[in-house]
Scaffold this active site. Sequence first.
Site, PDB file in Angstrom:
ATOM      1  N   LYS A   1      43.826  42.112  48.218  1.00 35.27           N
ATOM      2  CA  LYS A   1      44.901  43.067  48.444  1.00 35.27           C
ATOM      3  C   LYS A   1      44.475  44.450  47.951  1.00 35.27           C
ATOM      4  O   LYS A   1      43.841  44.563  46.894  1.00 35.27           O
ATOM      5  CB  LYS A   1      46.144  42.575  47.692  1.00 35.27           C
ATOM      6  CG  LYS A   1      47.433  43.322  47.938  1.00 35.27           C
ATOM      7  CD  LYS A   1      48.580  42.581  47.243  1.00 35.27           C
ATOM      8  CE  LYS A   1      49.923  43.243  47.457  1.00 35.27           C
ATOM      9  NZ  LYS A   1      51.026  42.444  46.857  1.00 35.27           N
TER      10      LYS A   1
ATOM     11  N   SER B   1      54.996  42.229  50.389  1.00 32.23           N
ATOM     12  CA  SER B   1      53.886  43.109  50.036  1.00 32.23           C
ATOM     13  C   SER B   1      52.500  42.518  50.286  1.00 32.23           C
ATOM     14  O   SER B   1      51.599  43.241  50.692  1.00 32.23           O
ATOM     15  CB  SER B   1      54.017  43.598  48.591  1.00 32.23           C
ATOM     16  OG  SER B   1      53.506  42.696  47.665  1.00 32.23           O
TER      17      SER B   1
ATOM     18  N   SER C   1      56.187  37.997  46.548  1.00 34.91           N
ATOM     19  CA  SER C   1      55.234  38.515  47.528  1.00 34.91           C
ATOM     20  C   SER C   1      53.926  37.758  47.662  1.00 34.91           C
ATOM     21  O   SER C   1      53.052  38.183  48.414  1.00 34.91           O
ATOM     22  CB  SER C   1      54.954  39.995  47.248  1.00 34.91           C
ATOM     23  OG  SER C   1      56.098  40.754  47.527  1.00 34.91           O
TER      24      SER C   1
END
Length: 468
Positions: A85, A158, A182
Amino acid sequence: MTAITMEDWHYLEISELAPLLKRRALSPVELVRSQLDRIESLEGRLHAYARVMAYEALEAASTAELEIERGNYRGPLHGVPVAVKDLFWTRGVATAAGTTIYRDFVPQQDATVVRRLREAGAIILGKLQLTEGAFATHHPTLSPPVNPWGANHWTGASSSGSAVATSAGLCFASLGTDTGGSIRFPCAANGLTGLKPSWGRVSRHGMFELAATLDHVGPIARSARDAALLFQAIAGPDPLDPTSQLTTVVHDTASFDSLRGLRIGLDSAWNARATDGETLAAMESVVRALQALGAEIVEVKTPESWHVAGEWEVLCGVQTAVAHADTYPARASEYGPALSRLIDVGRSVDGMRYQRAILEGMAFTGRMTALLDTLDMLLVPVQPFAAPTHEQLGALAQDPELNQRLIQFTAPFDVSGHPALTLPGGLTAGGMPIGFQLVSRKGAEGLLLQAGQVFQGATQWHRRHPQL
């Protein structure tokens, strides 16, 4: 080296891939090139990556190939292409956290979890897209990831890019974060397995903060076995993160062949609160599968959590305002509407209300800890409605109570810090994935991952992939 011909390399699990790499039946360089070709082919449709690190990945693959040839095999992640991420620092590569403010920020060191993946031999393919600052929606100037199972459906908050890339075969696993759900929402939306560890079990050093006491770092993978491999690599104490737990994570090599002897709690009334029929049907099917594997399903009463979910935004908002104090409100015009609103909420909350929210969260944590001391784990939905569409999400944005419903099964466990494993457990009538979660005592990630492996050994939901 004997070449291997395999049409669907991109959907292999790491546990299937690792032996091929170890015995040199598969080349890390060949594998990375295949992944880069697939990213080039599909990324224009899916928008999973914030940036692809092609040059760095090929260099790392060449190094891994040479090490394996020389007998310096590091373990099951050696030579495996993964992605992270774009919240985690990557040395020499921009880390923007889904914002435009930080699009030119180039860290000079890796986040601890990135460094640990590299030390385990994993190859970082690139940085994955996320919502702005890891909150609710993507910055309006950026293209949000698209669910490979259905373009009109939610990708799951997210860690959306992490889940889309893993589900679509654009990496073999990824790292995400979970502050209100998330890791769990994207895994449920994309038919994946994800672990939200206990708070502090994985270092947060070198990641952009959303809300320090709620942020959790964990793996997103295609199976519980793969999630265990990543968790083992990234977890453990870190002197650079004083909030990380000092207990070293020890991999439990014992494996279950059934769930016999495990007590799994089920609060049928809580699970059914405003939950749709497809989700409840999937949960009933999961219960039957767990019972068939030998688990004892115990009816329990969970601590009241509705108000904890409702006050999550107060806790998150204040902490997010602190995290963004250097740039907000000074550069407020560069923020998108959702993150701006959250920060404004945080800046407006008085200390008395914030303290009441903290005390309520502490009470929930204590009661949930006491309940889990009587069980091995708790079975809970991820969300009350299966595979929401973008239209449904638009309604959520306009109705605070609907949003509270969405996070009622996830956010309380971010507040309490208990570990939760999300597993795929069914499909809607329209063919979209449905997930569920198992929650356990703090530090019991190994138990959750073992139980997940047993469940996946008897079911095939994790073996299903989107048609692309």
